[in-house]
Write an enzyme that holds these catalytic residues in place. Structure first.
Site, PDB file in Angstrom:
ATOM      1  N   LYS A 172      31.788  -5.036  62.280  1.00 34.93           N
ATOM      2  CA  LYS A 172      30.747  -4.097  61.814  1.00 34.93           C
ATOM      3  C   LYS A 172      29.971  -4.709  60.664  1.00 34.93           C
ATOM      4  CE  LYS A 172      33.050   0.275  62.845  1.00 34.93           C
ATOM      5  NZ  LYS A 172      33.750   1.386  62.231  1.00 34.93           N
ATOM      6  N   HIS A 185      46.875  -5.598  93.747  1.00 38.16           N
ATOM      7  CA  HIS A 185      46.049  -6.500  94.554  1.00 38.16           C
ATOM      8  C   HIS A 185      45.148  -7.363  93.680  1.00 38.16           C
ATOM      9  CE1 HIS A 185      47.121  -4.548  98.431  1.00 38.16           C
ATOM     10  NE2 HIS A 185      47.442  -3.581  97.578  1.00 38.16           N
ATOM     11  N   GLU A 218      45.198  -0.266  67.735  1.00 38.87           N
ATOM     12  CA  GLU A 218      44.696  -0.122  66.365  1.00 38.87           C
ATOM     13  C   GLU A 218      45.834   0.138  65.382  1.00 38.87           C
ATOM     14  OE1 GLU A 218      41.456   2.648  65.814  1.00 38.87           O
ATOM     15  OE2 GLU A 218      40.002   1.212  66.560  1.00 38.87           O
TER      16      GLU A 218
HETATM   17  O1  PA5 Z   1      41.015   5.573  65.574  1.00 41.13           O
HETATM   18  C1  PA5 Z   1      40.031   5.379  64.889  1.00 41.13           C
HETATM   19  O2  PA5 Z   1      39.998   5.652  63.675  1.00 41.13           O
HETATM   20  C2  PA5 Z   1      38.751   4.839  65.496  1.00 41.13           C
HETATM   21  O3  PA5 Z   1      38.909   4.427  66.798  1.00 41.13           O
HETATM   22  C3  PA5 Z   1      37.658   5.892  65.453  1.00 41.13           C
HETATM   23  O4  PA5 Z   1      38.053   7.007  66.198  1.00 41.13           O
HETATM   24  C4  PA5 Z   1      36.331   5.343  65.995  1.00 41.13           C
HETATM   25  O5  PA5 Z   1      35.973   4.171  65.338  1.00 41.13           O
HETATM   26  C5  PA5 Z   1      35.234   6.383  65.835  1.00 41.13           C
HETATM   27  O6  PA5 Z   1      35.087   6.710  64.493  1.00 41.13           O
HETATM   28  P1  PA5 Z   1      34.301   7.998  64.030  1.00 41.13           P
HETATM   29  O7  PA5 Z   1      34.980   9.181  64.579  1.00 41.13           O
HETATM   30  O8  PA5 Z   1      34.336   7.952  62.548  1.00 41.13           O
HETATM   31  O9  PA5 Z   1      32.902   7.845  64.575  1.00 41.13           O
END
Ligand code: PA5
Length: 437
Positions: free
Chosen positions: A425, A311, A290
């Site tokens: 989303k 493996h 990310e």
């Molecule tokens: O790193 C990030 O920002 C995302 O992976 C969030 O942790 C994930 O989408 C969950 O979001 P939230 O904590 O708002 O539910």
């Protein structure tokens, strides 16, 4: 006390000293951007200070809540997705028994811990509800935005289950919320129902939140020493703040992976020889995926557990397209205390190994694989941990967090946003909103 060291010696046939020196200015700039909080995402650098600027009041609140949870339930359900669960799951897998959830309470000494709200599977949720029906439960629902669909759906279902079991006030005693200080639907729900609430700081993003209550509360419930984790991270925050790259393994790691990337090594495999690192690898994948994967750039983070995956993926790594490098977590101290016994008949012809520890045999697998992969054109970076303890894992967490931030800056991306996550989303919500009519 330094329990983490990095061995770059297996890169010598892949990266020259000149190539490395050419990167020195870039790392200085990245260091400055973090120090002066002047780079992109500068308002999301709270994780840098968490280990040193501890909130003792909050830590005590976490420990007290953990004790209460241990007393009040058989099963503790942690609801969250992405950065809101991977760190806690990783730590619990590393520091608890591999068969923890199958042990009796007296052996385990804390409730069974289950992670939910990290998928949209109806089967998973139905099975979970059936499993929980006759159990005493407590919940920690974690969401920074407070509106993520997967945890929200699971929370709604489990909240109803708990209210039927314990009544509204009884359920409220067993629901713990970790969310934003003042915004979001989850924050509002917690306030309205008077749930015990823990705060995710505004300046810490989901994937950087493992050392906030997001990770610390579930860890404390599992009797993991959260102070030691923070101590290790604090030590690393000083060690890896050294500006001169020759003294900073974290910066060296960021530089080497960037050079390898520019030479076509576009996939990094984080490998471990212990399955307890499965979810640590998942945490790493999210952190780097990310943070770096944007603007058409980024090293693709992947993972492998050896020898298991030798493996399945071993052939591809050894002889497939030469676009891969490996970073291997190597725990040096042998604590397995399990030796291969000798047999009279030696029908399986393993007596030549009798008396050797399984960990020793695993180590020879590591040494043999390292040599084969490097000779096969796969650069290897080894991260050595002198022991598997909370202090060293705290160092490892901070090492990767800082390396990721610096790597992103060297790559020329903002490591602290995730605009691409919104695309699916948006489509999903459009489709689901059609159902409103
Ligand atoms: O790193 C990030 O920002 C995302 O992976 C969030 O942790 C994930 O989408 C969950 O979001 P939230 O904590 O708002 O539910």
């Amino acid at each position: 006390m330094q329990g983490l060291s990095v061995d770059f010696s297996n890169l010598k046939n892949f990266v020259s000293d000149e190539e490395f020196s050419l990167m020195e200015e870039k790392i200085k700039t990245a260091h400055k951007m973090l120090q002066e909080k002047s780079g992109d995402g500068r308002d999301m650098l709270g994780w840098l200070d968490i280990p040193s600027n501890r909130n003792e009041e909050e830590l005590n609140k976490i420990k007290e809540a953990a004790l209460k949870i241990q007393k009040q339930c058989d099963v503790f359900v942690v609801i969250g997705i992405g950065g809101s669960y991977l760190g806690a799951k990783a730590m619990i897998d590393i520091f608890t028994n591999n068969f923890s959830n199958m042990l009796s309470l007296s052996e385990r000494k804390f409730p069974q811990i289950i992670f939910a709200g990290n998928n949209m599977s109806g089967k998973y949720l139905r099975n979970l509800v059936e499993f929980l029906e006759d159990k005493d439960i407590a919940i920690n629902v974690i969401s920074k935005s407070g509106k993520t669909l997967e945890p929200a759906i699971t929370f709604r279902v489990l909240k109803i289950l708990m209210e039927q079991k314990y009544g509204i006030a009884g359920a409220a005693e067993r629901i713990y919320v970790t969310t934003d200080q003042s915004n979001g639907l989850l924050h509002d729900i917690a306030k309205k129902n008077d749930y015990e609430t823990f705060i995710i700081p505004d300046n810490v993003g989901g994937r950087y939140s493992v050392l906030t209550p997001v990770g610390l509360l579930p860890m404390a419930v599992a009797n993991i020493n959260i102070e030691d984790i923070l101590d290790g991270a604090q030590f690393a925050s000083h060690l890896f703040n050294e500006e001169k790259i020759e003294y900073n393994d974290c910066y060296k790691y960021a530089v080497y992976r960037n050079i390898l990337y520019n030479k076509g090594k576009e996939i990094e495999i984080l490998a471990s020889y212990d399955p307890c690192f499965k979810y640590f690898i998942e945490w790493f994948k999210q952190l780097f995926g990310e943070s770096e994967g944007k603007n058409g750039k980024g090293i693709y983070p992947s993972g492998a557990l050896f020898t298991t995956d030798l493996h399945s993926m071993g052939q591809m790594i050894q002889e497939g397209k030469r676009n891969v490098f490996e970073t291997v977590i190597n725990v040096q101290l042998d604590r397995s205390f399990i030796e291969l016994p000798k047999t009279e008949d030696n029908l399986d012809e393993l007596n030549y190994l009798s008396g050797k520890s399984i960990e020793y045999i695993n180590k020879q697998a590591f040494n043999g694989t390292l040599e084969a992969h490097v000779q096969g054109g796969v650069p290897n970076i080894i991260i050595n941990l002198d022991d598997l303890n909370e202090y060293n894992i705290g160092q490892l967490i901070f090492f990767f967090e800082k390396a990721c931030a610096v790597s992103g800056y060297i790559l020329g991306v903002n490591p602290f946003n995730q605009p691409g996550v919104e695309a699916y989303k948006k489509n999903m919500m459009n489709l689901l909103n059609n159902d409103k009519e």
